[in-house]
Design a protein around this motif. Structure first.
Motif, PDB file in Angstrom:
ATOM      1  N   SER A 243      16.168  45.248 -28.094  1.00 20.99           N
ATOM      2  CA  SER A 243      16.290  43.780 -28.092  1.00 20.99           C
ATOM      3  C   SER A 243      15.254  43.134 -27.183  1.00 20.99           C
ATOM      4  O   SER A 243      14.938  41.950 -27.313  1.00 20.99           O
ATOM      5  N   ASN A 244      14.709  43.913 -26.231  1.00 20.49           N
ATOM      6  CA  ASN A 244      13.686  43.391 -25.323  1.00 20.49           C
ATOM      7  C   ASN A 244      12.264  43.736 -25.776  1.00 20.49           C
ATOM      8  O   ASN A 244      11.295  43.375 -25.110  1.00 20.49           O
ATOM      9  N   LEU A 245      12.131  44.454 -26.902  1.00 21.82           N
ATOM     10  CA  LEU A 245      10.819  44.841 -27.396  1.00 21.82           C
ATOM     11  C   LEU A 245      10.111  43.627 -27.995  1.00 21.82           C
ATOM     12  O   LEU A 245      10.613  42.994 -28.918  1.00 21.82           O
ATOM     13  N   ILE A 246       8.942  43.277 -27.468  1.00 22.14           N
ATOM     14  CA  ILE A 246       8.227  42.099 -27.972  1.00 22.14           C
ATOM     15  C   ILE A 246       6.879  42.456 -28.587  1.00 22.14           C
ATOM     16  O   ILE A 246       6.173  41.605 -29.107  1.00 22.14           O
ATOM     17  N   GLY A 247       6.503  43.746 -28.561  1.00 26.47           N
ATOM     18  CA  GLY A 247       5.247  44.149 -29.176  1.00 26.47           C
ATOM     19  C   GLY A 247       5.085  45.655 -29.170  1.00 26.47           C
ATOM     20  O   GLY A 247       5.621  46.345 -28.297  1.00 26.47           O
ATOM     21  N   GLN A 248       4.360  46.155 -30.163  1.00 27.42           N
ATOM     22  CA  GLN A 248       4.157  47.597 -30.266  1.00 27.42           C
ATOM     23  C   GLN A 248       2.781  47.858 -30.862  1.00 27.42           C
ATOM     24  O   GLN A 248       2.355  47.177 -31.806  1.00 27.42           O
ATOM     25  N   TYR A 255       7.622  45.239 -23.426  1.00 23.00           N
ATOM     26  CA  TYR A 255       9.002  44.763 -23.329  1.00 23.00           C
ATOM     27  C   TYR A 255       9.055  43.514 -22.439  1.00 23.00           C
ATOM     28  O   TYR A 255       8.282  43.384 -21.491  1.00 23.00           O
ATOM     29  N   LYS A 256       9.986  42.652 -22.769  1.00 23.18           N
ATOM     30  CA  LYS A 256      10.281  41.549 -21.857  1.00 23.18           C
ATOM     31  C   LYS A 256      11.261  42.058 -20.818  1.00 23.18           C
ATOM     32  O   LYS A 256      12.197  42.812 -21.142  1.00 23.18           O
ATOM     33  N   GLY A 257      11.064  41.675 -19.572  1.00 22.63           N
ATOM     34  CA  GLY A 257      11.953  42.117 -18.509  1.00 22.63           C
ATOM     35  C   GLY A 257      12.114  41.055 -17.451  1.00 22.63           C
ATOM     36  O   GLY A 257      11.458  40.014 -17.482  1.00 22.63           O
TER      37      GLY A 257
END
Length: 523
Positions: A243-248, A255-257
């Motif tokens: 759910s925190n993954l914003i790019g790959q 990840y957003k943190g």
């Protein structure tokens, strides 16, 4: 008896004929957009009747003659984008009919004459991108001027224009009052700040001593921010929850943190199974130690241990330029696209020209341009960047960038230079205007690439090339918009010439984009 003479937008390259300065009946003279060389003669005072004079975008050099002050009928004067140096002549105060004055993109020094305040008809002044210093006058035309008119002059100051630093106080009375304030207020604050710093330093030292467990990190020095452990990054990302993954991408995941007391950050965790990626971590650390610019993605700190290699970056809430181009719900208008590409150009110009050792990004593309909460663009991802030696303008590498954005010499011979970045930037500029990827099957085949497709298509209607989302359905396409787009297409083509030595530099890109932006914003 000649009154109107227009020689603009040609390829004249000689010195200016002295006889033209003696044409006392000439009203309008335009020689802009050529390659005219040499100094402007003091005999220019012979143009007694001149009303409009345009000498911009040439190679004029030397000092601006004081005899300009004799042209009392002059209303519009444009000397921009040349190589004039020295001071702005005080005699400009005699140009009593002057309405528009453009001295931008030169090498003028000294102060802005305060006497220009008295020119009652003067409505517009632009002295941006020179080496001017001192206080910006506050009366007359200056009262309504914006920051755009003074950009690129590190020594200018003034209270009345936002984002321009205030001038130092020189009045002795004010200085004595300032000393009182320092003694009564500032000194206790400094002492308190020092004590706080001391306590924090002791706390950090104690915390680091406890780090002799498995969770101890060896962190390259990036800045002065506190270091983070693998455990803290796990907590910040909820154990790398999807759910925190914003790019790959190829090198890892972003990840957003939340770290440091609630600060939102982006955490770029690299793929440790890829040896090449781990080497890129060291490269990126080396680059980030050397760069600081408002249009580069800032690294807050790093984490390097047996479990992870990660960067803690400033969080960019508006995501990447690529998302804005290709997501259905997101659209950028023409002004936003010009602004974003100007931001990106200033970042790359800084990398190429802001250091003794130039830095080549090597992977410029929309996915690596991120937008903050104010839609200001920041260039990031320095994983395959190269720091060029002082004595070399090129290097060789086996590490390539992204297909479609790679310069021909980079792909075929592994040659890395700043002109390769210019090529990638030009491709990205085409993509931003057309919303066509350089690998788009509809555009690219054996005989055609994005550049050739644009050249062929642009010969017809402009709207056959440009992304339709640039304009709202109800928005009228103005002449100013068409000029803006045509100028940007021309700039992109100059960036993507096949031979590296034929391409312009990023300094030239920034100059031209500034002109395009200013022309588009003019009412």
């Amino acid at each position: 008896m000649l009154q109107h003479l227009y020689l603009d937008s040609n390829k004249f390259s000689s010195n200016f004929p002295l006889s033209l300065w003696k044409m006392s009946g000439l009203l309008y003279l335009d020689v802009s957009q050529n390659s005219v060389e040499g100094e402007v003669s003091s005999e220019i005072g012979g143009l007694k009747a001149i009303v409009e004079l345009y000498l911009s975008s040439n190679h004029f050099s030397g000092m601006i003659p004081s005899t300009f002050g004799e042209l009392q009928n002059l209303q519009n004067l444009d000397l921009s984008n040349n190589s004039f140096f020295g001071k702005i002549p005080l005699s400009f105060a005699n140009l009593i009919s002057l309405k528009d004055l453009n001295l931008s993109l030169n090498a003028l020094s000294g102060t802005i004459p305060k006497s220009l305040e008295k020119l009652s008809y003067l409505k517009s002044i632009n002295v941006s991108f020179n080496d001017l210093e001192g206080e910006i006058p506050s009366g007359g035309v200056f009262a309504n001027s914006t920051m755009q008119s003074f950009l690129g002059n590190k020594g200018l100051c003034g209270m009345h224009i936002l984002e321009i630093p205030a001038c130092a106080i020189t009045n002795p009375g004010k200085q004595s009052k300032l000393k009182e304030v320092v003694l009564k207020i500032v000194t206790p604050v400094v002492i308190a700040s020092f004590l706080i710093f001391l306590f924090v330093s002791i706390w950090i030292m104690k915390r680091q001593k406890k780090g002799k467990s498995k969770d101890v990190e060896k962190v390259p020095e990036i800045g002065t921010h506190q270091l983070v452990s693998y455990h803290e990054i796990q907590q910040a990302t909820n154990n790398f929850d999807e759910s925190n993954l914003i790019g790959q991408g190829r090198s890892g995941s972003v990840y957003k943190g939340t770290l440091f007391g609630g600060t939102a950050v982006a955490i770029k965790a690299l793929d440790l199974e890829n040896d090449q990626v781990c080497k890129r971590f060291d490269t990126e650390c080396e680059v980030m130690r050397n760069v600081r610019h408002r249009n580069l993605v800032s690294v807050i700190t790093t984490c390097s241990s047996d479990y992870i290699r990660a960067f803690v970056l400033r969080y960019m809430p508006n995501g990447s330029l690529e998302n804005w181009l290709y997501r259905e719900e997101s659209h950028l208008n023409l002004l936003q696209r010009v602004t974003v590409m100007l931001d990106a150009a200033m970042a790359v110009e800084y990398l190429h020209h802001g250091h003794v050792t130039p830095i080549v990004h090597c992977d410029l593309k929309p996915a690596n341009v991120l937008l903050d909460e104010d839609m200001v663009a920041h260039v990031g991802d320095f994983g395959i960047s190269k720091i060029l030696a002082v004595s070399k303008s090129v290097a060789h590498t086996e590490t390539l960038g992204t297909l479609g954005y790679i310069a021909p010499e980079y792909g075929s011979e592994g040659i890395v230079s700043s002109s390769g970045d210019v090529y990638s930037y030009g491709i990205m500029l085409m993509e931003v205007l057309t919303r066509r990827r350089p690998t788009d099957e509809e555009v690219c085949n054996e005989n055609l690439d994005l550049r050739k497709w644009i050249i062929q298509s642009f010969a017809g209607s402009m709207m056959d090339v440009v992304d339709a989302n640039i304009f709202c359905e109800e928005e009228q396409i103005t002449c100013k918009s068409e000029i803006c787009i045509a100028s940007m297409i021309e700039l992109a083509l100059d960036c993507t010439k096949e031979m590296p030595e034929s391409r312009i530099t990023m300094k030239d890109v920034v100059k031209r984009l500034n002109k395009i932006n200013n022309a588009f914003l003019e009412t």
